[in-house]
Design an enzyme around this catalytic site. Structure first.
Site, PDB file in Angstrom:
ATOM      1  N   ASP A 180      -2.518  -1.994  11.355  1.00 30.33           N
ATOM      2  CA  ASP A 180      -1.336  -2.584  11.995  1.00 30.33           C
ATOM      3  C   ASP A 180      -1.582  -2.839  13.474  1.00 30.33           C
ATOM      4  O   ASP A 180      -1.326  -3.934  13.991  1.00 30.33           O
ATOM      5  CB  ASP A 180      -0.126  -1.657  11.838  1.00 30.33           C
ATOM      6  CG  ASP A 180       0.409  -1.627  10.421  1.00 30.33           C
ATOM      7  OD1 ASP A 180       0.078  -2.537   9.636  1.00 30.33           O
ATOM      8  OD2 ASP A 180       1.149  -0.687  10.094  1.00 30.33           O
ATOM      9  N   ASP A 196       0.829  -1.215   0.000  1.00 35.60           N
ATOM     10  CA  ASP A 196       0.000   0.000   0.000  1.00 35.60           C
ATOM     11  C   ASP A 196       0.859   1.259   0.000  1.00 35.60           C
ATOM     12  O   ASP A 196       0.510   2.270  -0.603  1.00 35.60           O
ATOM     13  CB  ASP A 196      -1.013   0.002   1.154  1.00 35.60           C
ATOM     14  CG  ASP A 196      -0.357  -0.017   2.529  1.00 35.60           C
ATOM     15  OD1 ASP A 196       0.885   0.043   2.609  1.00 35.60           O
ATOM     16  OD2 ASP A 196      -1.092  -0.106   3.529  1.00 35.60           O
TER      17      ASP A 196
END
Length: 217
Positions: free
Chosen positions: A72, A50
């Site tokens: 995350d 990304d």
């Protein structure tokens, strides 16, 4: 000129895929480590793509930075929550690990946004050699992140199997021993995030209070 739709930017679509994979991983974590690990690892690997996509398509956004950071943190938090269930004796340490990880990154990212930054990685760390190395050396950043994930992932896998035997020890146990120092060091980095962010936030507060005082007079 047509208004851009931030939500359909390529890096953000990759981020949505990461979320779906993480949710599937969470569902299977208690019962099927093969599916859980596969989805978790793929979700983690997409984290690198990304960023490349954002730079390639010139689609870096504050929403994307937030989405990336939250994915995350929630991904690691989900895994550590399962570990607290698998290893109840160490549940306090797992809870503290989650609190440090989420709280320290949250205040650091939030402070970065208040400073007008587009990403948590662009705050000037030149005065702090440790943070400067952490964010300017991609190899160090990758080692820290990968080592941290490897520690928790190996703990998770050891609940089911030790893996292939290498030099008399299970592969996952070897990974656990090698990644443990990295995980502990990264926890220290997270605490340093909190200290740096708190100082930056205090500077913002002081500057804002000065402006208010000038307006009052």
């Amino acid at each position: 000129m047509t208004e851009e739709n931030i939500f359909t930017f390529v890096p953000n679509i990759i981020g949505y895929a990461r979320i779906v994979l993480a949710i599937i991983s969470f569902y299977f974590m208690p019962t099927n480590y093969v599916i859980a690990c596969t989805c978790y690892v793929v979700s983690a690997l997409l984290d690198a793509f990304d960023g490349h996509a954002a730079r390639h398509f010139d689609q870096s956004t504050k929403f994307g930075a937030m989405l990336d950071q939250l994915t995350d943190r929630c991904g690691t938090m989900g895994l550590v929550t399962v570990l607290a269930h698998f290893y109840p004796k160490y549940s306090f340490l797992f809870i503290m690990s989650m609190c440090i990880d989420v709280a320290c990154h949250w205040i650091f990212l939030h402070t970065s946004v208040l400073q007008g930054k587009s990403s948590h990685k662009f705050v000037d760390m030149s005065e702090n050699p440790i943070m400067n190395l952490y964010y300017t050396n991609k190899s160090v950043l990758f080692l820290m992140c990968a080592g941290n994930e490897a520690f928790y992932a190996s703990l998770y896998l050891l609940h089911f199997t030790e893996g292939p035997i290498v030099v008399g020890l299970g592969l996952f146990k070897i990974i656990l021993f090698l990644s443990a120092p990295i995980c502990f060091f990264k926890t220290g980095i997270s605490l340093l995030h909190c200290i740096v962010a708190s100082k930056n936030l205090a500077i913002i507060d002081v500057n804002e209070r000065k402006k208010l005082s000038k307006k009052a007079f």
